[in-house]
Design a protein around this motif. Sequence first.
Motif, short mmCIF file in Angstrom:
data_model
loop_
_atom_site.label_atom_id
_atom_site.label_comp_id
_atom_site.label_asym_id
_atom_site.label_seq_id
_atom_site.Cartn_x
_atom_site.Cartn_y
_atom_site.Cartn_z
N GLY A 95 0.80 -1.21 0.00
CA GLY A 95 0.00 0.00 0.00
C GLY A 95 0.84 1.27 0.00
O GLY A 95 0.37 2.34 0.39
N LEU A 96 2.10 1.16 -0.46
CA LEU A 96 3.02 2.29 -0.44
C LEU A 96 3.11 2.90 -1.84
O LEU A 96 3.14 2.17 -2.84
N ALA A 117 6.12 -0.76 6.90
CA ALA A 117 6.58 0.15 7.95
C ALA A 117 6.70 1.57 7.40
O ALA A 117 6.27 2.54 8.03
N PHE A 118 7.27 1.71 6.19
CA PHE A 118 7.37 3.03 5.58
C PHE A 118 5.98 3.63 5.33
O PHE A 118 5.79 4.84 5.48
N LYS A 119 5.03 2.78 4.97
CA LYS A 119 3.66 3.27 4.75
C LYS A 119 3.10 3.82 6.06
O LYS A 119 2.45 4.88 6.09
N SER A 148 4.65 7.13 6.79
CA SER A 148 4.04 8.15 5.93
C SER A 148 2.68 8.56 6.46
O SER A 148 2.34 9.75 6.52
N ASP A 149 1.87 7.58 6.87
CA ASP A 149 0.55 7.88 7.43
C ASP A 149 0.65 8.69 8.72
O ASP A 149 -0.25 9.46 9.05
N LEU A 197 8.17 12.76 2.44
CA LEU A 197 9.12 11.96 1.67
C LEU A 197 10.56 12.31 2.02
O LEU A 197 11.41 11.41 2.17
N GLU A 198 10.87 13.62 2.18
CA GLU A 198 12.26 13.98 2.46
C GLU A 198 12.72 13.44 3.81
O GLU A 198 13.89 13.08 3.98
N ALA A 199 11.80 13.36 4.78
CA ALA A 199 12.17 12.81 6.08
C ALA A 199 12.38 11.30 5.98
O ALA A 199 13.32 10.75 6.57
N LEU A 200 11.52 10.61 5.23
CA LEU A 200 11.69 9.17 5.05
C LEU A 200 12.99 8.87 4.32
O LEU A 200 13.70 7.92 4.66
N ALA A 201 13.31 9.68 3.31
CA ALA A 201 14.55 9.47 2.56
C ALA A 201 15.76 9.67 3.47
O ALA A 201 16.72 8.89 3.44
#
Length: 395
Positions: free
Chosen positions: A96-97, A129-131, A134-135, A140-144
């Motif tokens: 679901g990402l 976990a990334f999804k 994000s939720d 995106l810049e923080a996840l990257a």
Amino acid sequence: MPDEMTLEQLSRYTGEPEERLREWRSRGVIGTDGDRLTPRDLDRVRLVQLGLRHGISLETMVEANRSQRLIDRYVEMLPEPSERTYSLAEAAETAGLDLDVARAMWKNAGLASQQGEELRDEDIEAFRAFKTYSDAGFPLEALAEGTRVFADSLSRVAEMESKLFHFYVHERLKAQGLSGDELIRVTDAAGEMSRPLLEPTLLWFHRKAWEKAIREDLVMHMAEEAGLLQASELPGQLQRAVVFIDLASFTPMTEAMGDVQAAHVLDRFSTIVRESTNAWDGRLVKQIGDAFMLVFPDAPSAVACCLEIKSRVAREPQFPALRAGIHWGSLLYRDGDYVGSNVNIASRLANDAERHQILVTPEVRREARDLPDVEFVRLGKRNLKGLTSSFELFE
């Protein structure tokens, strides 16, 4: 992924010509599971490819596997292959990402070059976990950024694990006279004892570091609420004291004393820096040789820490003199590091410092003026290499 693979499939997955794979199979480095090719042979091929890129001949690898089962034992240490593999798009859809987010995470983690686009069940769990991140509101810049820090930090941890085992277990056993089957048996036994402890040990260290990080974050929130710190204008902008500290003339000392003795000095210096930094609530950002970059939530702690390190170094036998530079100002936190013009100023101060000297800026003097038993001596204005402005300096 099927339990069995054809030579054509193995060639497509690895980029190796079928003719070369046939040779490797005839030499016993792949296809060791009876007459079958299995997903394990993907790992075998990748290991052989890496060895060839590092200048190790196929003959050497064949002999190493025949006499010590090095390739076989490497494959046995890896997790069991997934029952199937997924493309990046399939994995993102299953989790679901968003595909662009998934592609950025995969690339930032360095897995695009390591694993291609053959994703496993464990990779889908990571995407889930990334999804969730994000939720929860992470852009995106923080996840990257988080992905890069995780990948870089844990790559260093994994390298440490393998290198320490090689240098201090395997090589020490060889030095004791073990060889052949006996060396393999004792080495494997040591590995079987230690490998199950790796992830629990990693979790223990993370929990300890997390406790410290959360405590510091709450203090920063309270300081901002009390008006003691300026509100950040940009994500990751912080007020911090930054320190660069090293041993003067360490390179000539290494040439004179030799690498081994210099490494002993560096080990001792590293211990002193780490102990003092932790005692004064600082953080060791990076170490390059004998040079350390430290950050502190306040300038008095930075000054007190440097003075403590200087005092301890002065009592060490056969130690070069210390030198350091300290600056206070706004920094940008990026990828587990701190960047910005104020970082550059502190670095240049350390480069300009003489033996036994700690150079500081007026900002540090102002913030740390109430430190007991500390006197700042004005040195006047100086030009620092690579910086256009001149700076009023103190020691």
